[in-house]
Design an enzyme around this catalytic site. Structure first.
Site, PDB file in Angstrom:
ATOM      1  N   GLY A 191     -14.542  14.897 -10.509  1.00 45.71           N
ATOM      2  CA  GLY A 191     -13.705  14.254  -9.913  1.00 45.71           C
ATOM      3  C   GLY A 191     -12.314  13.447  -9.464  1.00 45.71           C
ATOM      4  N   ALA A 192     -11.456  13.285 -10.303  1.00 43.78           N
ATOM      5  CA  ALA A 192     -10.186  12.315 -10.448  1.00 43.78           C
ATOM      6  C   ALA A 192      -9.543  12.353  -9.262  1.00 43.78           C
ATOM      7  N   VAL A 194     -10.323   8.524  -5.991  1.00 43.90           N
ATOM      8  CA  VAL A 194     -10.176   6.855  -6.611  1.00 43.90           C
ATOM      9  C   VAL A 194     -11.370   6.128  -7.361  1.00 43.90           C
ATOM     10  N   ILE A 195     -12.546   6.537  -6.829  1.00 44.14           N
ATOM     11  CA  ILE A 195     -13.583   6.370  -8.371  1.00 44.14           C
ATOM     12  C   ILE A 195     -13.199   6.891  -9.209  1.00 44.14           C
ATOM     13  N   VAL A 281     -16.712  12.837  -5.860  1.00 46.79           N
ATOM     14  CA  VAL A 281     -16.642  13.548  -5.091  1.00 46.79           C
ATOM     15  C   VAL A 281     -16.146  13.847  -4.020  1.00 46.79           C
ATOM     16  N   GLY A 282     -16.126  12.345  -3.949  1.00 49.81           N
ATOM     17  CA  GLY A 282     -15.359  12.475  -2.322  1.00 49.81           C
ATOM     18  C   GLY A 282     -16.570  11.052  -1.674  1.00 49.81           C
ATOM     19  N   ASP A 324     -15.623   3.655   8.122  1.00 47.77           N
ATOM     20  CA  ASP A 324     -16.532   5.166   7.553  1.00 47.77           C
ATOM     21  C   ASP A 324     -16.774   6.117   8.441  1.00 47.77           C
ATOM     22  N   ALA A 332     -11.740  -0.556   3.204  1.00 52.74           N
ATOM     23  CA  ALA A 332     -12.153  -1.634   3.878  1.00 52.74           C
ATOM     24  C   ALA A 332     -11.640  -2.202   5.208  1.00 52.74           C
ATOM     25  N   HIS A 456      13.816 -15.199  -8.407  1.00 53.86           N
ATOM     26  CA  HIS A 456      13.726 -14.588  -9.530  1.00 53.86           C
ATOM     27  C   HIS A 456      13.761 -14.903 -10.689  1.00 53.86           C
TER      28      HIS A 456
HETATM   29  P1  FAD Z   1     -19.956   0.151   4.951  1.00 51.29           P
HETATM   30  O1  FAD Z   1     -19.490  -0.749   3.981  1.00 51.29           O
HETATM   31  O2  FAD Z   1     -20.507   1.713   4.385  1.00 51.29           O
HETATM   32  O3  FAD Z   1     -21.614  -0.183   5.804  1.00 51.29           O
HETATM   33  C1  FAD Z   1     -22.149   0.413   6.514  1.00 51.29           C
HETATM   34  C2  FAD Z   1     -23.471  -0.191   5.925  1.00 51.29           C
HETATM   35  O4  FAD Z   1     -24.001   0.086   7.309  1.00 51.29           O
HETATM   36  C3  FAD Z   1     -24.510   0.185   5.344  1.00 51.29           C
HETATM   37  O5  FAD Z   1     -24.254  -1.649   4.130  1.00 51.29           O
HETATM   38  C4  FAD Z   1     -25.387   0.138   5.062  1.00 51.29           C
HETATM   39  O6  FAD Z   1     -26.775  -0.158   4.499  1.00 51.29           O
HETATM   40  C5  FAD Z   1     -25.401  -0.289   6.655  1.00 51.29           C
HETATM   41  N1  FAD Z   1     -25.930   0.668   7.739  1.00 51.29           N
HETATM   42  C6  FAD Z   1     -26.227   2.175   7.543  1.00 51.29           C
HETATM   43  N2  FAD Z   1     -26.810   2.713   8.925  1.00 51.29           N
HETATM   44  C7  FAD Z   1     -27.606   1.662   9.078  1.00 51.29           C
HETATM   45  C8  FAD Z   1     -28.482   1.825   9.776  1.00 51.29           C
HETATM   46  N3  FAD Z   1     -29.483   2.506  11.025  1.00 51.29           N
HETATM   47  N4  FAD Z   1     -29.579   0.490  11.056  1.00 51.29           N
HETATM   48  C9  FAD Z   1     -28.546  -0.796  10.162  1.00 51.29           C
HETATM   49  N5  FAD Z   1     -27.810  -1.194   9.497  1.00 51.29           N
HETATM   50  C10 FAD Z   1     -27.244   0.648   8.355  1.00 51.29           C
HETATM   51  N6  FAD Z   1     -12.463   0.560  -0.313  1.00 51.29           N
HETATM   52  C11 FAD Z   1     -10.947  -0.448  -0.328  1.00 51.29           C
HETATM   53  O7  FAD Z   1     -10.108  -0.433   0.919  1.00 51.29           O
HETATM   54  N7  FAD Z   1     -10.717  -1.014  -1.338  1.00 51.29           N
HETATM   55  C12 FAD Z   1     -11.723  -0.803  -2.825  1.00 51.29           C
HETATM   56  O8  FAD Z   1     -10.343  -1.318  -3.391  1.00 51.29           O
HETATM   57  C13 FAD Z   1     -12.376   0.228  -2.128  1.00 51.29           C
HETATM   58  N8  FAD Z   1     -13.215  -0.376  -3.534  1.00 51.29           N
HETATM   59  C14 FAD Z   1     -14.528   0.671  -3.457  1.00 51.29           C
HETATM   60  C15 FAD Z   1     -15.196   1.446  -4.779  1.00 51.29           C
HETATM   61  C16 FAD Z   1     -16.121   1.891  -4.649  1.00 51.29           C
HETATM   62  C17 FAD Z   1     -17.024   2.239  -5.484  1.00 51.29           C
HETATM   63  C18 FAD Z   1     -16.383   2.876  -3.257  1.00 51.29           C
HETATM   64  C19 FAD Z   1     -17.740   3.902  -3.027  1.00 51.29           C
HETATM   65  C20 FAD Z   1     -15.826   2.339  -2.145  1.00 51.29           C
HETATM   66  C21 FAD Z   1     -14.653   1.573  -2.241  1.00 51.29           C
HETATM   67  N9  FAD Z   1     -14.236   1.210  -1.339  1.00 51.29           N
HETATM   68  C22 FAD Z   1     -12.488   0.659  -1.110  1.00 51.29           C
HETATM   69  C23 FAD Z   1     -14.093   1.920   0.091  1.00 51.29           C
HETATM   70  C24 FAD Z   1     -15.087   0.806   1.060  1.00 51.29           C
HETATM   71  O9  FAD Z   1     -15.897   0.656   1.074  1.00 51.29           O
HETATM   72  C25 FAD Z   1     -15.588   1.657   2.458  1.00 51.29           C
HETATM   73  O10 FAD Z   1     -14.155   1.744   3.349  1.00 51.29           O
HETATM   74  C26 FAD Z   1     -15.465   0.155   3.426  1.00 51.29           C
HETATM   75  O11 FAD Z   1     -16.593   0.237   3.117  1.00 51.29           O
HETATM   76  C27 FAD Z   1     -16.895   1.037   4.922  1.00 51.29           C
HETATM   77  O12 FAD Z   1     -16.908  -0.585   5.561  1.00 51.29           O
HETATM   78  P2  FAD Z   1     -17.873   0.227   6.279  1.00 51.29           P
HETATM   79  O13 FAD Z   1     -18.108  -0.871   7.523  1.00 51.29           O
HETATM   80  O14 FAD Z   1     -17.781   0.952   7.642  1.00 51.29           O
HETATM   81  O15 FAD Z   1     -19.106   1.202   5.913  1.00 51.29           O
HETATM   82  P1  NAI Z   2     -11.847  11.210  -3.329  1.00 49.54           P
HETATM   83  O1  NAI Z   2     -11.532  11.690  -2.197  1.00 49.54           O
HETATM   84  O2  NAI Z   2     -10.732   9.655  -3.876  1.00 49.54           O
HETATM   85  O3  NAI Z   2     -12.017  12.421  -4.733  1.00 49.54           O
HETATM   86  C1  NAI Z   2     -12.814  13.112  -4.664  1.00 49.54           C
HETATM   87  C2  NAI Z   2     -12.087  13.889  -6.433  1.00 49.54           C
HETATM   88  O4  NAI Z   2     -13.071  14.905  -6.097  1.00 49.54           O
HETATM   89  C3  NAI Z   2     -10.855  15.415  -5.167  1.00 49.54           C
HETATM   90  O5  NAI Z   2      -9.504  14.782  -6.468  1.00 49.54           O
HETATM   91  C4  NAI Z   2     -11.657  15.929  -5.283  1.00 49.54           C
HETATM   92  O6  NAI Z   2     -10.908  17.192  -4.836  1.00 49.54           O
HETATM   93  C5  NAI Z   2     -12.747  16.368  -6.492  1.00 49.54           C
HETATM   94  N1  NAI Z   2     -13.572  17.284  -6.167  1.00 49.54           N
HETATM   95  C6  NAI Z   2     -14.450  17.393  -4.817  1.00 49.54           C
HETATM   96  N2  NAI Z   2     -15.455  18.702  -5.029  1.00 49.54           N
HETATM   97  C7  NAI Z   2     -14.986  18.328  -6.494  1.00 49.54           C
HETATM   98  C8  NAI Z   2     -16.168  19.048  -7.554  1.00 49.54           C
HETATM   99  N3  NAI Z   2     -17.109  20.062  -7.512  1.00 49.54           N
HETATM  100  N4  NAI Z   2     -15.688  19.371  -9.172  1.00 49.54           N
HETATM  101  C9  NAI Z   2     -15.317  19.106  -9.631  1.00 49.54           C
HETATM  102  N5  NAI Z   2     -13.385  18.157  -8.947  1.00 49.54           N
HETATM  103  C10 NAI Z   2     -14.370  18.089  -7.388  1.00 49.54           C
HETATM  104  O7  NAI Z   2     -13.242  10.409  -3.897  1.00 49.54           O
HETATM  105  P2  NAI Z   2     -14.005   9.439  -4.730  1.00 49.54           P
HETATM  106  O8  NAI Z   2     -13.309   9.022  -5.596  1.00 49.54           O
HETATM  107  O9  NAI Z   2     -15.563   9.511  -4.392  1.00 49.54           O
HETATM  108  O10 NAI Z   2     -14.036   7.771  -3.558  1.00 49.54           O
HETATM  109  C11 NAI Z   2     -14.289   7.700  -2.203  1.00 49.54           C
HETATM  110  C12 NAI Z   2     -13.462   7.150  -1.607  1.00 49.54           C
HETATM  111  O11 NAI Z   2     -13.681   5.576  -1.204  1.00 49.54           O
HETATM  112  C13 NAI Z   2     -12.534   7.031  -1.022  1.00 49.54           C
HETATM  113  O12 NAI Z   2     -11.535   8.341  -0.206  1.00 49.54           O
HETATM  114  C14 NAI Z   2     -11.348   6.138  -0.810  1.00 49.54           C
HETATM  115  O13 NAI Z   2     -11.416   6.490   0.251  1.00 49.54           O
HETATM  116  C15 NAI Z   2     -13.342   5.492  -1.258  1.00 49.54           C
HETATM  117  N6  NAI Z   2     -12.436   4.190  -2.079  1.00 49.54           N
HETATM  118  C16 NAI Z   2     -11.387   3.503  -2.179  1.00 49.54           C
HETATM  119  C17 NAI Z   2     -10.924   2.870  -2.949  1.00 49.54           C
HETATM  120  C18 NAI Z   2      -9.504   2.128  -3.635  1.00 49.54           C
HETATM  121  O14 NAI Z   2      -8.950   1.474  -2.304  1.00 49.54           O
HETATM  122  N7  NAI Z   2      -9.260   1.433  -3.948  1.00 49.54           N
HETATM  123  C19 NAI Z   2     -11.959   2.426  -4.642  1.00 49.54           C
HETATM  124  C20 NAI Z   2     -12.978   3.785  -4.726  1.00 49.54           C
HETATM  125  C21 NAI Z   2     -13.351   4.820  -3.314  1.00 49.54           C
END
Ligand code: FAD
Ligand code: NAI
Length: 477
Positions: A191-192, A194-195, A281-282, A324, A332, A456
């Site tokens: 998966g190319a 964001v992550i 992969v999402g 989410d 976030a 600047h």
């Molecule tokens: P979450 O942060 O997923 O929090 C939900 C919480 O609810 C969790 O702690 C879970 O344990 C809890 N929960 C679930 N069900 C229950 C239940 N029934 N009872 C009690 N608790 C429960 N976004 C950005 O904007 N910038 C970034 O740089 C960025 N980097 C990321 C990097 C990675 C590796 C990943 C995976 C995601 C990244 N994201 C980034 C995405 C971002 O983390 C999410 O969009 C954001 O955390 C969503 O917030 P949320 O509050 O909806 O849910």
């Molecule tokens: P993503 O949706 O960004 O990318 C997933 C990639 O996997 C896509 O390019 C897709 O075509 C590919 N893919 C799907 N199925 C596949 C398969 N079977 N084989 C090969 N490739 C496949 O999802 P990712 O990177 O897992 O991140 C999830 C979400 O977390 C992001 O969409 C974003 O919302 C959030 N996030 C945000 C960040 C930021 O804001 N900087 C950083 C990291 C995550």
């Protein structure tokens, strides 16, 4: 008699904890339930959700560490000679963990300050009575509480591929990929997106040979393709091996590591041997065991909780869903803004979110950031627009920083000059994009940005020049 709260927030991620704080600021009696302990040494639920524990914050900490390392290895360009450089992965991870612990502890402090009750355990709906919603909290002790209104902010979890077992040791999703205890010499990424690109960059910078396998033929399909092409060129030059249009067949693990069997874009069978594999992969919305049926709610076919587009209200009066777990970008800051919106709606205010003005940032090097539509989207919507693009290579500050790669591109309405989108690939794009967001929120014209005095020498001058370029009058090119 169960405790009765005005507002119960389920999930303490950026959506949930911000909603809880804003609701408390507005005078509600608030509780927030959280079930995940992530890696808490005492096994206690930790606040902050995916973002603070296994997402934004730890990934950015590792990105910064690896960036420092890479900078040192390129110091000779500045005339600085350094001896041999090495990285202590354990120390790098320890630093990341300390930042996470500090940040999650910070939310505990904010909850205490705002008199928010933390309910430690998994929340699920039991039903609705005249007093409100009845919610079970299953933790070390089980309890049932009542809430007059509920905000579901349960976030998302990594999507896994059928037949590919994620053990978070050899085959990892985001959770395992943020805690490798040693440098994988060969790292595979499926998966190319964001992550994949962010974490792939972390490990490439500190010495891993990284191969990214992507199913789609087009790199970063959701990103403006001018930017995506430039980024792909730079990432490839940096040493990321990005293979597009592949089909993953199977993944096997043994003592030697991981073997990924796949078909390349020509249909030829290939095997990637690696020490560790990241599957990115999402993500999928989290509604496991939430008891939605007990109050008559049902996720849609993709698992998201259906809501009203503008208010985040579900079909059940008094229950809202944000972040989410609902439609829209999984970001976030989007989750946070929805948290504030819902709390203010509950207090009778009239908040509004312009989803077109939510910025995206991919924290690679160079960073990619944008707000508004891509050129491709504007074209397919039949919108007439003009383009102004300016390269960092023509900016003195960028050259001084040895950061002449990339550009800023502004898309403005052909007739009215209103800024429709800003796309950046380049150093500090995550900070530069904020000016574009302000401009678009205020419905500014490109001419407005072009007339504003920018410091600047600074990278922000590239924004002004791009605005001037929409009218073919860039000054320094
Ligand atoms: P979450 O942060 O997923 O929090 C939900 C919480 O609810 C969790 O702690 C879970 O344990 C809890 N929960 C679930 N069900 C229950 C239940 N029934 N009872 C009690 N608790 C429960 N976004 C950005 O904007 N910038 C970034 O740089 C960025 N980097 C990321 C990097 C990675 C590796 C990943 C995976 C995601 C990244 N994201 C980034 C995405 C971002 O983390 C999410 O969009 C954001 O955390 C969503 O917030 P949320 O509050 O909806 O849910
Ligand atoms: P993503 O949706 O960004 O990318 C997933 C990639 O996997 C896509 O390019 C897709 O075509 C590919 N893919 C799907 N199925 C596949 C398969 N079977 N084989 C090969 N490739 C496949 O999802 P990712 O990177 O897992 O991140 C999830 C979400 O977390 C992001 O969409 C974003 O919302 C959030 N996030 C945000 C960040 C930021 O804001 N900087 C950083 C990291 C995550």
């Amino acid at each position: 008699m169960s405790q009765v709260f005005d507002v119960l927030v389920i999930g303490a991620g950026p959506g949930g904890y911000i909603a809880a704080i804003r609701a408390a600021q507005l005078g509600f009696q608030v509780a927030c339930a959280e079930s995940s302990s992530y890696d808490d040494p005492k096994g206690e639920p930790r606040l902050g959700g995916t973002c603070l524990n296994v997402g934004c914050i730890p990934s950015k900490a590792l990105l910064s560490s690896s960036e420092e390392y890479e900078k040192i290895t390129h110091a000779a360009e500045h005339g600085i000679q350094v001896g041999s450089v090495s990285v202590d992965i354990k120390k790098m991870l320890q630093r990341k963990d300390e930042i996470v612990t500090k940040m999650t502890g910070g939310i505990q402090f904010l909850f205490r300050k705002n008199k928010i009750t933390t309910l430690k355990g998994h929340a699920s709906f039991l039903g609705k009575t005249a007093d409100g919603f009845q919610i079970k909290i299953a933790g070390k002790t089980n309890e049932t509480v009542m809430a007059k209104q509920v905000i579901i902010a349960t976030g998302s979890k990594a999507r896994h591929l059928p037949g590919i077992k994620v053990d978070n040791l050899l085959v990892c999703d985001n959770e395992g990929a943020l805690k490798f205890d040693s440098l994988p010499k060969r790292l595979g990424v499926i998966g190319a997106g964001v992550i994949g690109l962010e974490l792939g960059s972390v490990w490439r910078r500190v010495g891993a040979k990284v191969t990214v396998l992507e199913a789609l033929p087009q790199f970063l399909g959701a990103v403006d393709q001018g930017v995506a092409k430039e980024a792909q060129k730079i990432f490839t030059k940096q040493g990321l091996d990005i293979q597009m249009g592949v089909k993953i067949e199977s993944v096997k693990t043994d003592k030697k590591g991981v073997q990924v069997h796949y078909l390349d874009s020509t249909g030829k069978a290939q095997t990637l041997e690696c020490d560790r594999l990241i599957v990115s992969v999402g993500r999928v919305p989290n509604t496991d065991g939430l008891g939605l049926a007990a109050i008559g709610l049902k996720p849609d076919e993709r698992g998201f909780i259906p809501i009203d587009e503008h208010t985040c209200a579900t079909a059940v009066a008094g229950v809202y869903a944000i972040g989410d777990v609902v439609r829209g970008p999984m970001l976030a800051h989007k989750a946070e803004d929805e948290g504030v919106l819902v709390a203010e709606l509950m207090a009778g205010q009239k908040p509004h979110i312009d989803y077109n003005c939510i910025p995206w940032v991919i924290y690679t090097d160079p960073e990619i950031a944008w707000v508004g539509k891509t050129e491709e989207q504007l074209k397919s919507a039949g919108r007439s627009y003009k383009v102004g693009q300016f390269p960092f290579a023509a900016n003195g500050r960028a050259l001084g920083m040895a950061r002449g790669d990339g550009f800023i591109k502004i898309l403005a309405d052909e007739k009215t000059d209103e800024i429709l989108a800003v796309h950046i690939v380049g150093a500090n794009a995550s900070d530069l994009i904020a000016e574009a967001v302000v401009a678009m929120e205020f419905k500014a014209a490109a001419e407005d940005l072009a007339r504003i005095c920018h410091p600047h020498p600074s990278l922000s001058e590239v924004m002004r020049e791009a605005a001037l370029a929409t009218d073919k009058r860039a000054l320094n090119m």
